[in-house]
Design a protein around this motif. Structure first.
Motif, PDB file in Angstrom:
ATOM      1  N   UNK B 122       0.822  -1.197   0.000  1.00 59.64           N
ATOM      2  CA  UNK B 122       0.000   0.000   0.000  1.00 59.64           C
ATOM      3  C   UNK B 122       0.864   1.259   0.000  1.00 59.64           C
ATOM      4  N   UNK B 123       1.870   1.211   0.829  1.00 61.52           N
ATOM      5  CA  UNK B 123       2.772   2.364   0.921  1.00 61.52           C
ATOM      6  C   UNK B 123       3.427   2.628  -0.433  1.00 61.52           C
ATOM      7  N   UNK B 124       3.868   1.552  -1.086  1.00 59.83           N
ATOM      8  CA  UNK B 124       4.541   1.733  -2.365  1.00 59.83           C
ATOM      9  C   UNK B 124       3.584   2.211  -3.437  1.00 59.83           C
ATOM     10  N   UNK B 125       2.346   1.710  -3.411  1.00 61.33           N
ATOM     11  CA  UNK B 125       1.411   2.129  -4.465  1.00 61.33           C
ATOM     12  C   UNK B 125       1.121   3.629  -4.336  1.00 61.33           C
ATOM     13  N   UNK B 126       0.974   4.106  -3.100  1.00 60.85           N
ATOM     14  CA  UNK B 126       0.703   5.541  -2.928  1.00 60.85           C
ATOM     15  C   UNK B 126       1.915   6.376  -3.342  1.00 60.85           C
ATOM     16  N   UNK B 127       3.075   5.845  -2.997  1.00 61.34           N
ATOM     17  CA  UNK B 127       4.310   6.538  -3.348  1.00 61.34           C
ATOM     18  C   UNK B 127       4.459   6.641  -4.879  1.00 61.34           C
ATOM     19  N   UNK B 128       4.174   5.524  -5.572  1.00 56.11           N
ATOM     20  CA  UNK B 128       4.332   5.525  -7.032  1.00 56.11           C
ATOM     21  C   UNK B 128       3.272   6.383  -7.708  1.00 56.11           C
ATOM     22  N   UNK B 132       4.075   9.482 -10.349  1.00 52.19           N
ATOM     23  CA  UNK B 132       3.542   9.751 -11.694  1.00 52.19           C
ATOM     24  C   UNK B 132       2.497  10.866 -11.671  1.00 52.19           C
ATOM     25  N   UNK B 133       2.357  11.518 -10.520  1.00 49.88           N
ATOM     26  CA  UNK B 133       1.494  12.691 -10.433  1.00 49.88           C
ATOM     27  C   UNK B 133       0.005  12.392 -10.406  1.00 49.88           C
ATOM     28  N   UNK B 134      -0.377  11.234  -9.844  1.00 50.99           N
ATOM     29  CA  UNK B 134      -1.795  10.872  -9.864  1.00 50.99           C
ATOM     30  C   UNK B 134      -2.312  10.493  -8.475  1.00 50.99           C
ATOM     31  N   UNK B 135      -1.752  11.104  -7.457  1.00 49.32           N
ATOM     32  CA  UNK B 135      -2.185  10.782  -6.089  1.00 49.32           C
ATOM     33  C   UNK B 135      -3.687  10.975  -5.910  1.00 49.32           C
ATOM     34  N   UNK B 150      -3.962   7.245 -17.971  1.00 49.85           N
ATOM     35  CA  UNK B 150      -3.979   5.774 -17.998  1.00 49.85           C
ATOM     36  C   UNK B 150      -2.573   5.230 -18.168  1.00 49.85           C
ATOM     37  N   UNK B 151      -1.830   5.840 -19.089  1.00 54.45           N
ATOM     38  CA  UNK B 151      -0.493   5.317 -19.341  1.00 54.45           C
ATOM     39  C   UNK B 151       0.415   5.546 -18.138  1.00 54.45           C
ATOM     40  N   UNK B 152       0.216   6.644 -17.432  1.00 55.13           N
ATOM     41  CA  UNK B 152       1.037   6.869 -16.238  1.00 55.13           C
ATOM     42  C   UNK B 152       0.687   5.849 -15.155  1.00 55.13           C
ATOM     43  N   UNK B 153      -0.615   5.501 -15.057  1.00 49.00           N
ATOM     44  CA  UNK B 153      -0.997   4.446 -14.112  1.00 49.00           C
ATOM     45  C   UNK B 153      -0.337   3.126 -14.520  1.00 49.00           C
ATOM     46  N   UNK B 154      -0.332   2.851 -15.826  1.00 50.65           N
ATOM     47  CA  UNK B 154       0.265   1.597 -16.302  1.00 50.65           C
ATOM     48  C   UNK B 154       1.756   1.541 -15.959  1.00 50.65           C
ATOM     49  N   UNK B 155       2.427   2.684 -16.056  1.00 47.63           N
ATOM     50  CA  UNK B 155       3.853   2.714 -15.699  1.00 47.63           C
ATOM     51  C   UNK B 155       4.021   2.458 -14.199  1.00 47.63           C
ATOM     52  N   UNK B 185       7.610  12.551 -19.921  1.00 45.90           N
ATOM     53  CA  UNK B 185       8.307  13.110 -18.752  1.00 45.90           C
ATOM     54  C   UNK B 185       8.564  12.033 -17.706  1.00 45.90           C
ATOM     55  N   UNK B 186       7.550  11.176 -17.485  1.00 43.94           N
ATOM     56  CA  UNK B 186       7.718  10.096 -16.496  1.00 43.94           C
ATOM     57  C   UNK B 186       8.819   9.133 -16.943  1.00 43.94           C
ATOM     58  N   UNK B 187       8.820   8.801 -18.233  1.00 40.97           N
ATOM     59  CA  UNK B 187       9.842   7.872 -18.739  1.00 40.97           C
ATOM     60  C   UNK B 187      11.229   8.513 -18.615  1.00 40.97           C
ATOM     61  N   UNK B 188      11.282   9.790 -18.882  1.00 41.52           N
ATOM     62  CA  UNK B 188      12.559  10.488 -18.802  1.00 41.52           C
ATOM     63  C   UNK B 188      13.092  10.495 -17.369  1.00 41.52           C
ATOM     64  N   UNK B 189      12.176  10.660 -16.445  1.00 43.86           N
ATOM     65  CA  UNK B 189      12.584  10.637 -15.036  1.00 43.86           C
ATOM     66  C   UNK B 189      13.164   9.257 -14.680  1.00 43.86           C
TER      67      UNK B 189
END
Lengths: 219, 251
Positions: B122-128, B132-135, B150-155, B185-189
């Motif tokens: 749970x902690x990791x899912x919230x962190x991720x 990806x900017x979708x808290x 959607x794609x950021x969630x998939x990442x 941007x997420x992939x670049x990070x």
């Protein structure tokens, strides 16, 4: 027309409706899992099983439910050799026919549900490390049931109405008592009451499935 | 030092059609590889065979030195599972689970596989999701997200499994142009964090920007490979230059 008359006619009809509802519940509770099992068999890689499942669906969908009903009630005991072990009471035999018939329809509904699920769902689950079984139970089947819900609602409404076929094998249910009253009194009212009772039952089903669809709308 | 990905003479054919012919390459830890080329050149097939989503006809695939496939046949199920455990994949069409919320999408696999406590998961899912900017979308369903979201969630979902290698199969091809930026941007990070990645893409400026090396695939083989400067500035083959000119005109 008096209230006493109405109540007098309705009493046996309500008893008959219990048989209707009991048959409905029995058939739906057994034929839904049966149908799902047959869906899995149809997709089985072991060909003889898949073939048996397809044949079963073909026969049950390809012949009239009325014929199946008559066969299970009157035909089974005539089978050479095994017939004497296949003598059931009428209700049991009829319930068997309903279960097998509706099982075939549900199998096709669920198969359609499975087909509608994109193969990307399997792939996503696979790359996340889920086993085939975990993929089925956690990803595929929940989506399949959601897709199958409207068609399942439709079938269950058909089933409520098809229970009236019990009339043909003389198992007393709702329609049986309505017809008896019409014959006895030369009045249409009992038919009208029967129609209202069927409508009430289908209304309950409609609301139930609408609520279920709403509960499982993922938005 | 062993290569993190080592592919030798990878081959795949359908009947007489060779989808992949003798593809060989190595990837080093932390490298970002962009795979470009015309459609039908075998880019996706090559990528997908690295994580056992395709059958292959010949060749060897090694991940961190361990054989995922040897002489055209994949290892046993247990070995495949162990090896691909360290790999994640992001698809063109996201392939999120539509019946689960965003957070449940992230947590389904780790919770099902039960290798960690649910508190940690749970902690990791919230962190991720934060990463990806979708808290704020944890409880949303995929149907209510834009393509980019959607794609950021998939990442994030792929990252939940803490992969050492991430494969991207045209991650922005299904997106409206104005939504590709947030995904890139997420992939670049991730590239800056030294994640090893192979990215099949049509985004040439992104490939130039983020990749350490670029593979140009054509006709089932890696026709040319090199740094972005070499490929985009000074390609040796005329078919590479023709391809790049064409996408630049179209893009």
């Amino acid at each position: 027309m008096s209230w006493e008359y109405l109540l007098g006619v309705m009493k046996p009809m309500l008893e008959g409706a219990q048989t209707t509802i009991f048959l409905f519940l029995l058939a739906i509770i057994v034929s839904v899992p049966l149908g799902f099992g047959v869906t899995l068999l149809m997709k089985s890689r072991f060909n003889p099983l898949a073939w048996i499942a397809h044949t079963y669906v073909y026969v049950m969908r390809g012949t009239p439910l009325m014929l199946q009903l008559l066969f299970f009630c009157f035909g089974l005991p005539l089978l050479p050799g095994v017939g004497e072990y296949l003598v059931f009471d009428r209700f049991t035999a009829a319930a068997l026919a309903f279960i097998l018939n509706y099982g075939a329809y549900f199998a096709e509904i669920f198969r359609g549900g499975l087909l509608s699920i994109d193969k990307g769902q399997h792939e996503a689950a696979q790359v996340l490390g889920l086993s085939k079984w975990q993929t089925m139970t956690k990803v595929i089947i929940p989506q399949m049931f959601r897709v199958a819900l409207p068609a399942t609602a439709n079938e269950s409404i058909s089933l409520i109405k098809d229970t009236a076929l019990l009339y043909a094998v003389a198992v007393p249910e709702l329609l049986h008592y309505a017809q008896a009253a019409v014959n006895r009194d030369f009045r249409l009212t009992p038919f009208l009451i029967a129609a209202i009772m069927y409508l009430l039952m289908t209304m309950v089903l409609t609301f139930f499935f609408k609520a279920l669809e709403k509960r499982y709308t993922f938005e | 030092m062993t290569h993190i990905i080592e592919v030798n003479q990878l081959r795949k054919s359908f009947g007489t059609l060779d989808v992949l012919k003798q593809v060989s390459f190595n990837v080093e830890p932390g490298e970002v590889i962009a795979v470009i080329g015309p459609s039908g050149s075998g880019k996706s097939t090559m990528l997908r065979s690295l994580i056992h989503l395709e059958d292959i006809s010949g060749g060897t695939i090694r991940i961190q030195g361990q054989a995922l496939a040897e002489n055209g046949s994949y290892a046993g199920a247990a070995d495949i599972r162990k090896i691909t455990d360290r790999m994640g994949m992001v698809f063109q069409h996201f392939n999120l689970f539509p019946h689960l919320t965003v957070q449940a999408n992230l947590e389904l696999a780790p919770k099902t596989l039960k290798k960690e406590s649910s508190a940690i998961i749970r902690q990791r899912s919230l962190e991720l999701l934060g990463k990806v900017g979708l808290s704020d979308k944890a409880d949303a369903y995929p149907a209510n997200l834009s393509g980019g979201q959607k794609q950021r969630v998939a990442i994030a979902r792929a990252l939940m499994m803490q992969p050492e290698i991430l494969l991207f199969d045209e991650p922005t091809s299904a997106l409206d142009p104005e939504l590709t930026g947030e995904v890139l941007r997420v992939i670049k990070q991730l590239a800056q964090e030294n994640m090893t990645m192979m990215i099949v893409t049509h985004e040439m400026s992104f490939a130039r920007d983020v990749a350490d090396r670029v593979f140009f695939m054509d006709n089932g083989e890696i026709a040319e490979a090199g740094t972005p400067e070499q490929i985009f500035g000074n390609a040796k083959l005329s078919r590479t230059r023709t391809f790049l000119q064409r996408v630049e005109v179209e893009g």
